[in-house]
Design an enzyme around this catalytic site. Structure first.
Site, mmCIF file in Angstrom:
data_model
loop_
_atom_site.group_PDB
_atom_site.id
_atom_site.type_symbol
_atom_site.label_atom_id
_atom_site.label_comp_id
_atom_site.label_asym_id
_atom_site.label_seq_id
_atom_site.Cartn_x
_atom_site.Cartn_y
_atom_site.Cartn_z
ATOM 1 N N CYS A 96 -2.699 1.201 8.625
ATOM 2 C CA CYS A 96 -1.773 0.660 7.644
ATOM 3 C C CYS A 96 -1.983 -0.843 7.499
ATOM 4 O O CYS A 96 -2.251 -1.546 8.451
ATOM 5 C CB CYS A 96 -0.325 0.984 8.010
ATOM 6 S SG CYS A 96 0.346 0.015 9.348
ATOM 7 N N GLU A 133 0.804 -1.218 0.000
ATOM 8 C CA GLU A 133 0.000 0.000 0.000
ATOM 9 C C GLU A 133 0.835 1.264 0.000
ATOM 10 O O GLU A 133 1.906 1.313 0.597
ATOM 11 C CB GLU A 133 -0.833 0.051 1.283
ATOM 12 C CG GLU A 133 -1.983 -0.893 1.291
ATOM 13 C CD GLU A 133 -2.681 -0.894 2.639
ATOM 14 O OE1 GLU A 133 -3.201 -1.948 2.998
ATOM 15 O OE2 GLU A 133 -2.682 0.145 3.318
HETATM 16 N N1 SAH Z 1 6.835 -0.722 11.551
HETATM 17 C C1 SAH Z 1 6.970 0.678 11.768
HETATM 18 C C2 SAH Z 1 6.315 1.527 10.687
HETATM 19 C C3 SAH Z 1 5.016 1.084 10.151
HETATM 20 S S1 SAH Z 1 3.659 1.160 11.287
HETATM 21 C C4 SAH Z 1 6.428 1.054 13.142
HETATM 22 O O1 SAH Z 1 5.799 0.228 13.798
HETATM 23 O O2 SAH Z 1 6.674 2.178 13.540
HETATM 24 C C5 SAH Z 1 3.378 2.910 11.387
HETATM 25 C C6 SAH Z 1 2.554 3.339 12.573
HETATM 26 O O3 SAH Z 1 1.188 2.918 12.409
HETATM 27 C C7 SAH Z 1 3.036 2.761 13.880
HETATM 28 O O4 SAH Z 1 3.219 3.777 14.837
HETATM 29 C C8 SAH Z 1 1.909 1.838 14.268
HETATM 30 O O5 SAH Z 1 1.819 1.713 15.637
HETATM 31 C C9 SAH Z 1 0.712 2.504 13.667
HETATM 32 N N2 SAH Z 1 -0.439 1.609 13.541
HETATM 33 C C10 SAH Z 1 -0.467 0.351 13.029
HETATM 34 N N3 SAH Z 1 -1.715 -0.157 13.081
HETATM 35 C C11 SAH Z 1 -2.494 0.782 13.651
HETATM 36 C C12 SAH Z 1 -3.878 0.866 13.971
HETATM 37 N N4 SAH Z 1 -4.717 -0.152 13.726
HETATM 38 N N5 SAH Z 1 -4.329 2.006 14.525
HETATM 39 C C13 SAH Z 1 -3.494 3.040 14.768
HETATM 40 N N6 SAH Z 1 -2.186 3.033 14.495
HETATM 41 C C14 SAH Z 1 -1.681 1.923 13.930
HETATM 42 FE FE1 SF4 Z 2 5.117 -4.129 11.959
HETATM 43 FE FE2 SF4 Z 2 4.256 -3.432 14.371
HETATM 44 FE FE3 SF4 Z 2 4.914 -1.525 12.579
HETATM 45 FE FE4 SF4 Z 2 2.706 -3.055 12.225
HETATM 46 S S1 SF4 Z 2 3.071 -1.569 13.877
HETATM 47 S S2 SF4 Z 2 4.191 -2.527 10.686
HETATM 48 S S3 SF4 Z 2 3.400 -5.050 13.047
HETATM 49 S S4 SF4 Z 2 6.267 -3.052 13.535
#
Ligand code: SAH
Ligand code: SF4
Length: 344
Positions: free
Chosen positions: A332, A94
């Site tokens: 995401c 995405e």
């Molecule tokens: N892996 C990296 C970057 C991708 S996730 C990381 O974890 O930082 C990017 C952000 O989206 C992260 O801060 C994660 O906690 C947040 N995120 C993922 N799923 C989410 C959700 N369902 N609701 C809110 N934030 C979410």
């Molecule tokens: Fe990976 Fe956690 Fe970031 Fe989701 S929030 S992309 S599982 S590291």
């Protein structure tokens, strides 16, 4: 995965020159192709009308030009637009295009799936499929720019995957974006779940990128409810690594905090988070949880506001993620997950 070809969008000018020489095309053709990709932000050479058919055909034989296609678009350009890209092996990733105050931010993916497996995140639900290559990341960037009709203002690596577990390809993409594509490193943010070996490598680049650390909890007991043991590091060690990054880049970092009802949203959590951030000169970005199909819930608005006020009262700098893109499968990894569920 071993790719069959090179990626045209990440080829260097030298590589294109050598290719022209090998194929018996004049050298100026390589400049033409390179400028078309970098000045026009083009993903392919179809629109380069002055390029002979034979060169186009030869390019298509030797390069992915490009390797991916847009499989679906969700949302709208004045809110968040999400693109689902189909890759050469049929996998999906995405890209989000996020407008904010006249600026356009692209949210890019770094992996297919994610090995960290945070319990609230759709991206990590089925582990890691594979790393993205530098060329695939640059294709994401160019598809995002093509939706905007111009080069984006900012890039955040907050899509699918843990970029600091794919440093080789991510760093090559960063180099390309700040080099040939002329993006300022100050306009690029890498987000990490706190993977310390990767943070150390990021610090060793000594460049003015931005770092966002997904902390989600001021203590290890709370954090363990959200992130499985295998790739989770202690809060204290993560902050130390982030401070080291700060020293080597000369920049402040951001702590991201996904707010989840009954897990990490108490007044006590807010006070401890604020004090920690204040002590470490870090900014805090609150992200109210977007419901995926997991067992968690987003806190009520008044609880989110109370949390923000409590953090602010400690003197720490705190912002809340602007709520956009609910219609575009906001969290995401959700678009990719939707497709997977339909297929199962
Ligand atoms: N892996 C990296 C970057 C991708 S996730 C990381 O974890 O930082 C990017 C952000 O989206 C992260 O801060 C994660 O906690 C947040 N995120 C993922 N799923 C989410 C959700 N369902 N609701 C809110 N934030 C979410
Ligand atoms: Fe990976 Fe956690 Fe970031 Fe989701 S929030 S992309 S599982 S590291």
């Amino acid at each position: 995965m071993a790719f069959e070809k090179e990626f045209l969008v990440s080829a260097s000018s030298k590589q294109l020159e050598e290719w022209c020489a090998k194929r018996g095309f004049p050298r100026f053709r390589s400049d033409q192709i390179f400028r078309h990709i970098h000045d026009k932000l083009a993903l392919n050479v179809e629109s380069l009308s002055s390029l002979p058919k034979a060169v186009k055909e030869a390019l298509a034989e030797d390069f992915y030009a490009p390797s991916s296609t847009i499989d679906a678009v969700a949302g709208s350009p004045d809110e968040v637009e999400k693109l689902r890209l189909a890759l050469c092996d049929g996998e999906m990733i995405e890209v989000a295009v996020i407008p904010m105050n006249e600026k356009r931010t692209l949210c890019l993916s770094t992996q297919i799936g994610c090995p960290v497996g945070c319990r609230f995140c759709a991206s990590g639900a089925n582990g890691l499929v594979r790393n993205l290559s530098c060329g695939e990341i640059i294709e994401e960037f160019l598809y995002g720019c093509s939706r905007i009709g111009a080069k984006c203002d900012n890039i955040v690596f907050m899509g699918i995957g843990e970029g600091l577990l794919n440093t080789k390809e991510l760093f090559a993409a960063l180099e390309k974006l700040t080099g040939d594509f002329g993006m300022s490193p100050r306009r690029i943010t890498v987000s990490t779940s706190g993977y310390i070996p990767g943070m150390e490598k990021f610090a060793s680049l000594k460049r003015e990128y931005n770092l966002a650390v997904s902390l989600h909890a001021p203590d290890d007991v709370t954090r363990a409810k959200l992130i499985p043991d295998a790739l989770r590091y202690p809060v204290g060690d993560i902050l130390e690594a982030a401070d080291n990054w700060s020293r080597s880049s000369g920049r402040q970092y951001t702590l991201e905090y996904t707010l989840i009802s009954g897990i990490n949203d108490s007044v006590d959590h807010a006070e401890r988070l604020g004090k920690l951030a204040y002590r470490h000169h870090a900014k805090i970005n609150l992200i109210p949880y977007n419901d995926t199909s997991s067992q968690f819930r987003r806190p009520a608005l008044r609880d989110i506001e109370r949390f923000e006020e409590t953090v602010a009262a400690t003197g720490a700098r705190v912002t809340r993620r602007v709520e956009k893109g609910k219609g575009a499968a906001a969290a995401c990894g959700q678009l990719r997950a939707e497709k997977r569920h339909k297929e199962q």
